[in-house]
Design a protein around this motif. Structure first.
Motif, PDB file in Angstrom:
ATOM      1  N   TYR A  54       0.999  -1.242   0.067  1.00  0.00           N
ATOM      2  CA  TYR A  54       0.052   0.136  -0.067  1.00  0.00           C
ATOM      3  C   TYR A  54       0.804   1.317   0.168  1.00  0.00           C
ATOM      4  CZ  TYR A  54      -3.326   3.376   1.507  1.00  0.00           C
ATOM      5  OH  TYR A  54      -4.247   4.599   1.660  1.00  0.00           O
ATOM      6  N   LEU A  55       0.533   2.140  -1.112  1.00  0.00           N
ATOM      7  CA  LEU A  55       1.493   3.403  -1.185  1.00  0.00           C
ATOM      8  C   LEU A  55       0.649   4.360  -0.991  1.00  0.00           C
ATOM      9  CD1 LEU A  55       4.263   4.706  -1.642  1.00  0.00           C
ATOM     10  CD2 LEU A  55       3.655   4.450  -4.121  1.00  0.00           C
ATOM     11  N   ARG A  56       1.152   5.594  -0.384  1.00  0.00           N
ATOM     12  CA  ARG A  56      -0.011   6.697  -0.278  1.00  0.00           C
ATOM     13  C   ARG A  56       0.998   7.686  -0.559  1.00  0.00           C
ATOM     14  NH1 ARG A  56      -4.813   7.978   2.574  1.00  0.00           N
ATOM     15  NH2 ARG A  56      -4.890  10.443   3.162  1.00  0.00           N
ATOM     16  N   PHE A  57       0.531   8.676  -1.496  1.00  0.00           N
ATOM     17  CA  PHE A  57       1.317   9.793  -1.847  1.00  0.00           C
ATOM     18  C   PHE A  57       0.406  11.154  -1.595  1.00  0.00           C
ATOM     19  CE2 PHE A  57       1.994  12.979  -5.271  1.00  0.00           C
ATOM     20  CZ  PHE A  57       3.116  13.616  -4.948  1.00  0.00           C
ATOM     21  N   SER A 102      -2.579   1.877  -4.392  1.00  0.00           N
ATOM     22  CA  SER A 102      -2.061   3.472  -4.229  1.00  0.00           C
ATOM     23  C   SER A 102      -3.301   4.058  -4.001  1.00  0.00           C
ATOM     24  CB  SER A 102      -1.182   3.713  -5.518  1.00  0.00           C
ATOM     25  OG  SER A 102      -0.732   4.989  -5.174  1.00  0.00           O
ATOM     26  N   ALA A 103      -2.872   5.200  -3.062  1.00  0.00           N
ATOM     27  CA  ALA A 103      -3.561   6.314  -2.854  1.00  0.00           C
ATOM     28  C   ALA A 103      -2.902   7.586  -2.983  1.00  0.00           C
ATOM     29  CB  ALA A 103      -4.365   6.086  -1.603  1.00  0.00           C
ATOM     30  N   LEU A 149      -7.863   9.889  -4.287  1.00  0.00           N
ATOM     31  CA  LEU A 149      -7.959   8.798  -5.098  1.00  0.00           C
ATOM     32  C   LEU A 149      -7.421   7.587  -4.913  1.00  0.00           C
ATOM     33  CD1 LEU A 149      -9.377   8.246  -8.138  1.00  0.00           C
ATOM     34  CD2 LEU A 149      -7.083   8.885  -8.784  1.00  0.00           C
ATOM     35  N   PHE A 150      -8.188   6.495  -4.813  1.00  0.00           N
ATOM     36  CA  PHE A 150      -7.626   5.073  -4.431  1.00  0.00           C
ATOM     37  C   PHE A 150      -7.510   4.400  -5.794  1.00  0.00           C
ATOM     38  CE2 PHE A 150      -9.351   6.254  -0.323  1.00  0.00           C
ATOM     39  CZ  PHE A 150      -8.415   5.613   0.519  1.00  0.00           C
TER      40      PHE A 150
END
Length: 247
Positions: A2-5, A106-107, A90-91
């Motif tokens: 899971y990556l969140r930017f 990713s989000a 945005l997922f």
């Protein structure tokens, strides 16, 4: 994975030539965590941009979901151009089939106005499931693209029969093999297993040799295998499966 930017954390216009970076610290060298490295002897991967089957522009309100489809399974990096209010999320769920739920997710948290975002990892996908949350105003997804990557190949091998289904299987298998040819032979573009399963890579190399005749990738894999075995005291968890190479 899971990556969140969070795009709101980036300084405004930091990519422009006129940006004042005088307050940033200078880069400093650090010791390598990898140990001695050998130069690669294979060419850079080829790249090709694929667009969705339908119109790529999508507008989603908070809580809404959308599936965006491509015409085939791709080994690709996804890129987006988004327009919305700061804080909207945005997922992104890339999938080989249209089955929400994810192997990698990713989000991206939008900034005000336009946000450009490209996922930093390669996915195996034909469908991208998108969901917007945390916003009172709609989010406009103005552009979606998949940057397909693979080892650069030429279609040297051929197969044709009177059975259309066999011909289709040949073409699908050749495409699957090409997707598995990256900077190493992958056991699959979705699983992306690190080099240790030597038998799987032998099978990939044989398919590659028949379809494309690109033996440099197999040669480089063998060099990597040798390094892995040396570092592990020549003990490998797949034991006899690895001996297929010697056969």
């Amino acid at each position: 994975m899971y990556l969140r930017f969070d795009a709101t954390s980036e300084p405004e216009a930091w990519r422009s030539a006129s940006f004042d970076d005088s307050a940033w610290n200078n880069a400093a060298p650090i010791d390598s965590i990898w140990g001695p490295l050998a130069a690669s002897e294979i060419p850079p991967r080829m790249e090709a941009i694929f667009r969705p089957l339908e119109e790529s522009a999508v507008t989603l309100s908070s809580g809404q979901a959308q599936a965006v489809r491509f015409d085939r399974v791709l080994s690709a990096y996804l890129g987006f151009k988004l327009r919305g209010a700061a804080g909207a999320v945005l997922f992104i769920q890339p999938n080989e089939l249209d089955r929400p739920g994810f192997n990698r997710m990713s989000a991206v948290v939008l900034r005000d106005g336009v946000t450009f975002y490209e996922l930093p990892f390669m996915d195996s996908l034909s469908t991208v499931n998108l969901t917007v949350t945390n916003t009172a105003a709609p989010v406009e997804i103005e552009d979606i693209r998949a940057c397909f990557v693979s080892y650069p190949v030429t279609y040297r091998g051929s197969f044709e029969s009177s059975d259309p289904e066999l011909n289709r299987i040949w073409q699908a298998s050749r495409w699957a093999t090409q997707m598995c040819m990256q900077t190493r032979h992958l056991d699959s573009p979705d699983h992306q297993e690190p080099i240790s399963d030597f038998g799987d890579y032998l099978i990939e190399a044989a398919e590659n040799d028949y379809a494309f005749g690109e033996r440099w990738l197999a040669r480089q894999d063998l060099r990597k295998f040798a390094g892995i075995l040396k570092n592990s005291g020549y003990l490998n968890f797949h034991t006899s499966y690895s001996l297929l190479w010697l056969q």
